[in-house]
Design an enzyme around this catalytic site. Structure first.
Site, PDB file in Angstrom:
ATOM      1  N   ASP A 142      -5.541  -3.392  -3.144  1.00  0.00           N
ATOM      2  CA  ASP A 142      -4.595  -3.105  -2.071  1.00  0.00           C
ATOM      3  C   ASP A 142      -3.989  -4.370  -1.464  1.00  0.00           C
ATOM      4  O   ASP A 142      -4.703  -5.302  -1.084  1.00  0.00           O
ATOM      5  CB  ASP A 142      -5.326  -2.316  -0.978  1.00  0.00           C
ATOM      6  CG  ASP A 142      -4.378  -1.585  -0.046  1.00  0.00           C
ATOM      7  OD1 ASP A 142      -3.504  -2.255   0.554  1.00  0.00           O
ATOM      8  OD2 ASP A 142      -4.514  -0.368   0.111  1.00  0.00           O
ATOM      9  N   SER A 199       0.834  -1.198   0.000  1.00  0.00           N
ATOM     10  CA  SER A 199       0.000   0.000   0.000  1.00  0.00           C
ATOM     11  C   SER A 199       0.871   1.252   0.000  1.00  0.00           C
ATOM     12  O   SER A 199       1.726   1.412  -0.853  1.00  0.00           O
ATOM     13  CB  SER A 199      -0.963  -0.054   1.195  1.00  0.00           C
ATOM     14  OG  SER A 199      -2.032   0.844   1.024  1.00  0.00           O
TER      15      SER A 199
END
Length: 316
Positions: free
Chosen positions: A178, A64
């Site tokens: 993600d 991320s």
């Protein structure tokens, strides 16, 4: 293992990790930079402290925002990223968000993508001076995806594509989201590349306590409200009701915390840096200066131990 791991070049590759491009020493520190949304600006401070102490970094695995900061650092763009982060204000954030009520995310992310493309152009992961692995999640299967070659911008975008907030990213015929959904603090990635010294930066270690179970009375009717279960709950009550975006981010934070605890228990790092970012909201990107300072302070506090661990490694 509950996840299958892929590595992507032009197509998905399998097999052992390739050797270091420079064939060099493994005496550096392998960093596992975890996810944490706005708290991830702390990674900038960590990297600044390591550079000042002249601690060599052998590779970075990022999830991320950890992938975003790690990628910009290895591409020589950390100064630009820090300047960008510190320029953000509460109102200024809107300029980089393209809201949409259609599609798979509230934010398309193309304005932010254009900013990254302007800075990094055609930079490819394999051309970086040290190894970078960006962790993402394959949306249909839930497989963990390791992006270790190809477009740097695409890999970073895939790694931070928070479900429901940013649009997912199409890559090699797969839809990626993600990486914190499967590997919030990617220590296992560094281990797979046989790195002997792994330092993790965990941004979520103290956010939700130790998974305590609370027993509450539901109340007597629609107008009843329960008392806060803890001081933290009382603080949250004062913040008012959460909107849909805040609710999604908070839910994702809880999931990320629980997954990271489970994975780090089974594969702990040699040292964990835990910047005290509890009071930084996951969407408070405009608090970059404060967050960077917290990362710098934590890494500086641990420099002596990092140096001791690094010097204890056998020479090759």
């Amino acid at each position: 293992m509950f996840q299958k791991v892929f590595r992507r070049g032009a197509s998905i590759r399998q097999g052992p990790p390739p050797p270091l491009a420079d064939g060099g020493s493994r005496r550096g520190v392998a960093l596992a930079l975890g996810g944490g949304a706005a708290r991830g600006w702390a990674h900038i401070g960590v990297l600044r402290a390591l550079d000042e102490a002249r601690i060599p970094i052998s590779m970075i695995a990022g999830t991320s925002i950890g992938a975003l900061v790690g990628g910009c650092y290895l591409a020589g763009k950390l100064d630009e990223l820090e300047a960008f982060a510190c320029s953000l204000t509460r109102r200024g954030l809107i300029r980089f968000l393209d809201f949409s009520i259609s599609g798979a995310g509230l934010i398309g992310g193309m304005r932010l993508n254009r900013r990254l493309t302007e800075a990094l152009a055609d930079t490819r992961i394999e051309d970086l001076p040290r190894r970078l692995v960006c962790v993402a999640t394959e949306s249909r299967s839930g497989h963990e995806v390791w992006l270790d070659s190809g477009s740097l911008v695409l890999a970073m975008r895939a790694s931070y594509a928070l479900p429901g907030v940013f649009l997912p990213v199409a890559c090699s015929g797969r839809t990626l989201m993600d990486g914190a959904l499967v590997n919030p603090v990617p220590v296992a990635v560094c281990r797979a590349y046989e790195e002997p010294l792994v330092v993790a930066v965990n941004l979520n270690y103290d956010l939700f306590g130790r998974a305590a179970v609370l027993r509450l009375r539901a109340g007597n009717g629609a107008g009843d409200t329960a008392l806060p279960a803890s001081e933290d709950d009382a603080v949250n009550d004062k913040r008012g009701k959460a909107g849909i975006a805040r609710s999604m981010v908070d839910a994702f934070g809880i999931i990320q915390d629980r997954i990271s605890r489970a994975r780090l228990a089974g594969d702990p790092p040699d040292l964990s840096l835990q910047p005290r970012v509890r009071d930084i909201g996951m969407s408070e990107f405009f608090r970059a200066r404060e967050t960077i300072e917290l990362g710098y302070a934590e890494a500086s506090r641990q420099i002596a131990e990092i140096r001791r661990l690094s010097e204890s490694l056998p020479r090759r």
